[in-house]
Structure formats: structure tokens, C-alpha cells
Design an enzyme around this catalytic site. Structure first.
Site, PDB file in Angstrom:
ATOM      1  N   LYS A   6      13.834 -14.969   2.578  1.00 18.22           N
ATOM      2  CA  LYS A   6      13.149 -13.747   2.992  1.00 18.22           C
ATOM      3  C   LYS A   6      11.676 -13.826   2.608  1.00 18.22           C
ATOM      4  O   LYS A   6      11.392 -14.131   1.454  1.00 18.22           O
ATOM      5  CB  LYS A   6      13.804 -12.537   2.312  1.00 18.22           C
ATOM      6  CG  LYS A   6      13.164 -11.208   2.673  1.00 18.22           C
ATOM      7  CD  LYS A   6      13.769 -10.053   1.889  1.00 18.22           C
ATOM      8  CE  LYS A   6      13.080  -8.751   2.303  1.00 18.22           C
ATOM      9  NZ  LYS A   6      13.494  -7.603   1.530  1.00 18.22           N
ATOM     10  N   CYS A  21      14.454  -0.955  -7.439  1.00 19.47           N
ATOM     11  CA  CYS A  21      13.122  -0.430  -7.096  1.00 19.47           C
ATOM     12  C   CYS A  21      13.151   0.885  -6.319  1.00 19.47           C
ATOM     13  O   CYS A  21      12.225   1.682  -6.420  1.00 19.47           O
ATOM     14  CB  CYS A  21      12.300  -1.480  -6.364  1.00 19.47           C
ATOM     15  SG  CYS A  21      13.125  -2.203  -4.946  1.00 19.47           S
ATOM     16  N   LYS A  80      13.255 -15.239  -2.250  1.00 19.03           N
ATOM     17  CA  LYS A  80      12.564 -14.034  -1.780  1.00 19.03           C
ATOM     18  C   LYS A  80      11.117 -14.102  -2.252  1.00 19.03           C
ATOM     19  O   LYS A  80      10.843 -14.178  -3.448  1.00 19.03           O
ATOM     20  CB  LYS A  80      13.247 -12.785  -2.339  1.00 19.03           C
ATOM     21  CG  LYS A  80      12.582 -11.490  -1.868  1.00 19.03           C
ATOM     22  CD  LYS A  80      13.293 -10.273  -2.446  1.00 19.03           C
ATOM     23  CE  LYS A  80      12.654  -8.988  -1.949  1.00 19.03           C
ATOM     24  NZ  LYS A  80      13.298  -7.804  -2.543  1.00 19.03           N
ATOM     25  N   CYS A 136      11.637  -3.573  -9.796  1.00 21.20           N
ATOM     26  CA  CYS A 136      13.033  -3.925  -9.540  1.00 21.20           C
ATOM     27  C   CYS A 136      13.867  -4.037 -10.809  1.00 21.20           C
ATOM     28  O   CYS A 136      15.008  -4.503 -10.767  1.00 21.20           O
ATOM     29  CB  CYS A 136      13.093  -5.218  -8.740  1.00 21.20           C
ATOM     30  SG  CYS A 136      12.185  -5.099  -7.186  1.00 21.20           S
TER      31      CYS A 136
HETATM   32 ZN   LIG Z   1      13.627  -4.302  -5.599  1.00 23.83          ZN
END
Ligand SMILES: [Zn+2]
Length: 328
Positions: free
Chosen positions: A254, A128, A201, A136
């Protein structure tokens, strides 16, 4: 908790061990140490650049020369691991800068490892920051193509390993990327290079300030077709299980603070090291409230970092690393 029958009050008085600072210190269950921290750094092209990130006070975009000064300071503070994010000068549709031998991360790695061979350098592997569309992976017809992205991520990971990365940290959330990276590294003589996977994530509003720092905001849509829905806990466990099966050495949750339950659940379920990312929004909220005098920033920082460790994190990626290292 065991099934043992504890005596009731007044035989039991839990305040006895809280009475003095010495008693409280002795019986504290969770302690932070400098070794717990990984400090994220943002590297840009050029020289003598040290540009503060507006929404993240005391954090900077830095050119390689200043990253080296930063490493010196970190060494003095006793922080021995960093996580590098690269911000290239030019971006394109396939994120070429990510796997260019003269890309920003590759150059930074070579310089850092030359001067600070003991520093543990972890590199973010994603596209990204390097794609013009800010997603991404490879975009076709408005969709991020999973399998075509894997090849590029593996190429990027190998390029980082070749230039000295100690740990590879894929953050893209494509299916199968840990296996693709593991295979590529193994085939090229990097079977000893560990993978720290951003396994659970979440698509999170807490990343806001980071996007300014890494200049990686998606130019259309959002990341919800690959990052996780924040309502999901069972799915997070499946993501982590898959990454372990594919060869992840460390798995990550995350963000950290709104996901402490998942850190604990992962710790209880899987016998592997767990990393937690105390993300930019979590940092900036504390900084902003402290600046207004609404909270004691230092105390809140220590409470937050301790809670992440208490939840089960073995290592914490945090923008507070330097500040915390100075006082613990
Ligand atoms: Zn990314």
C-alpha cells in the site's frame, strides 16, 4: 523470458494476434473479475447518515442502516467483500472505541453478519481513527510506543473477531503486531480467522483524501517513524517476510500504483496471496482529471486496475470496485 531463440521478423509478426478484437480478447493475459475487488466502507455512528466525502466523489461516510443498503447493492453487483473503517463519536488517548464491544465497527459487524452472512467482512485494525492524537498507537513523550500498542491492537482484533469479522487487517505498521494478533486470536478460539497484514505500507502523500474520509489525520508530526520510506524496496521485502513468519495469511502492498515494482517483487519472492491497496489519492486523481475532461476516467480506471493485477496482486482494495464491476 525463456532462453529460446524466437524467430526474427518477418517470420515473427507480433501484430498478427492484435489484428481483431476477437484475437486481442483471446490472447489477453490479465483479466479483471469482480472477485478481485474489496470495497472499502466508512462507518459512522447515528442513523440515516450518508455524507459524501468531498475529495472522493461517490464515496460516503454512512451510518449502519445505510451500510446495510450498500451491502444489498454490492451483492447485486456481485461484489462480495468489504473492508470496514470505523469513525467513532468520541476519541481518547488510548483509542478505547477500537475495542469497545459497542464500538462502531462492532455494531456494524453484528448487523451486517445478521443480514448478509455470505458477505466477506474484513476489518481495519488500527488505532488512528480512535485516538485523539490521530496516531496509530500509544503515544508517550511524543513517540508512538511499539510494544504498548501491540496489546491494544490484539484486543481490537479479538473484539472484531468476536463480533463476526471474517478477516482481520492490521494497518498500523508496529513491529510484531501480526504475531501479537495471531496469538490473541488463537488463545480465544479464532485460530481459523485469517490475517491480511498491511505489510509494506508506505508513508505516502496519496493518503490525503482518506484522512478526510476516516477523520484520522495525526494531530502532530507525521507517521514516518512507523510507516515506510517510499525509497525503500529491500526493506519492504523484509517487512513482508517478517509478517509471513508471524502468521500473516495475506500480505499487502500500500499504495499500489507507485509501488507496482514491489507487488511484482513480492509475488516473485513469496508464495503467498498478495493484496494491493489502490488508495484514495490514486482514485481521486483519476476522478478529478476525468471531471475536467482531461482523461477518459473509465478507461484509465480499467488500465490502472489491470496494471495492479498484472504486477502480481491477487486482490485489489479499491474505491472503484462498484464502477469497475458494472463494466467488466
Ligand atoms: Zn492507523
Amino acid at each position: 523470458m525463456s532462453n529460446f531463440n524466437y524467430p526474427n521478423f518477418p517470420v515473427s509478426r507480433l501484430r498478427r494476434l492484435r489484428r481483431t478484437p476477437a484475437l486481442r480478447d483471446m490472447f489477453r493475459e490479465t483479466r479483471l473479475s469482480k472477485e478481485d475487488f474489496i470495497y472499502p466502507l466508512f462507518v459512522v455512528e447515528g442513523a440515516k447518515i450518508k455524507k459524501e466525502i468531498g475529495s472522493m466523489p461517490d464515496n460516503f461516510q454512512m451510518s449502519v442502516d445505510n451500510i446495510l443498503c450498500e451491502c444489498e447493492e454490492l451483492e447485486t453487483l456481485g461484489i462480495n467483500s468489504i473492508l470496514l473503517f470505523g469513525i467513532p463519536q468520541t476519541k481518547d488517548a488510548v483509542g478505547s472505541g477500537a475495542y469497545d464491544a459497542n464500538g462502531i465497527i462492532q455494531k456494524a459487524l453484528r448487523e451486517i453478519k445478521k443480514r448478509f452472512s455470505e458477505m466477506l467482512v474484513i476489518t481495519d485494525v488500527c488505532l488512528c481513527e480512535y485516538t485523539a492524537h490521530g496516531h496509530c498507537g500509544v503515544v508517550e513523550n511524543g513517540f508512538v510506543e511499539n510494544d504498548k500498542t501491540l496489546e491494544l491492537l490484539a484486543k481490537e482484533a479479538l473484539s472484531h473477531a468476536e463480533n463476526g469479522a471474517d478477516i482481520i487487517a492490521p494497518s498500523d505498521m508496529m513491529d510484531g503486531r501480526v504475531a501479537a494478533i495471531r496469538q490473541k486470536l488463537d488463545e480465544n478460539g479464532f485460530s481459523e480467522t485469517p490475517i491480511m497484514a498491511y505489510s509494506a505500507k508506505f508513508s505516502s502523500a496519496f493518503y490525503g483524501p482518506f484522512r478526510e474520509a476516516a477523520e484520522s489525520a495525526p494531530q502532530f508530526g507525521d507517521r514516518k517513524s512507523y510507516q515506510m520510506d517510499f525509497g525503500n524496496s529491500d526493506e519492504a521485502m523484509r517487512e513482508i517476510a517478517l509478517d509471513i513468519q508471524e502468521g500473516a495469511d495475506v500480505v499487502m502492498v500500500k499504495p499500489a500504483l507507485s509501488y507496482l515494482d514491489l507487488i511484482r517483487r513480492a509475488k516473485d519472492n513469496f508464495n503467498v496471496p498478495i493484496a494491493a491497496y489502490n488508495v484514495s489519492g490514486e482514485y481521486s486523481m483519476i476522478k478529478a482529471a476525468a471531471e475536467k475532461g482531461w482523461i477518459d476516467g473509465e478507461k484509465v480506471m480499467l488500465e490502472v486496475l489491470t496494471s495492479i493485477k498484472r504486477a502480481g496482486a491477487d486482490v485489489i482494495i479499491t474505491y472503484f470496485a462498484k464502477e469497475a464491476a458494472k463494466i467488466i
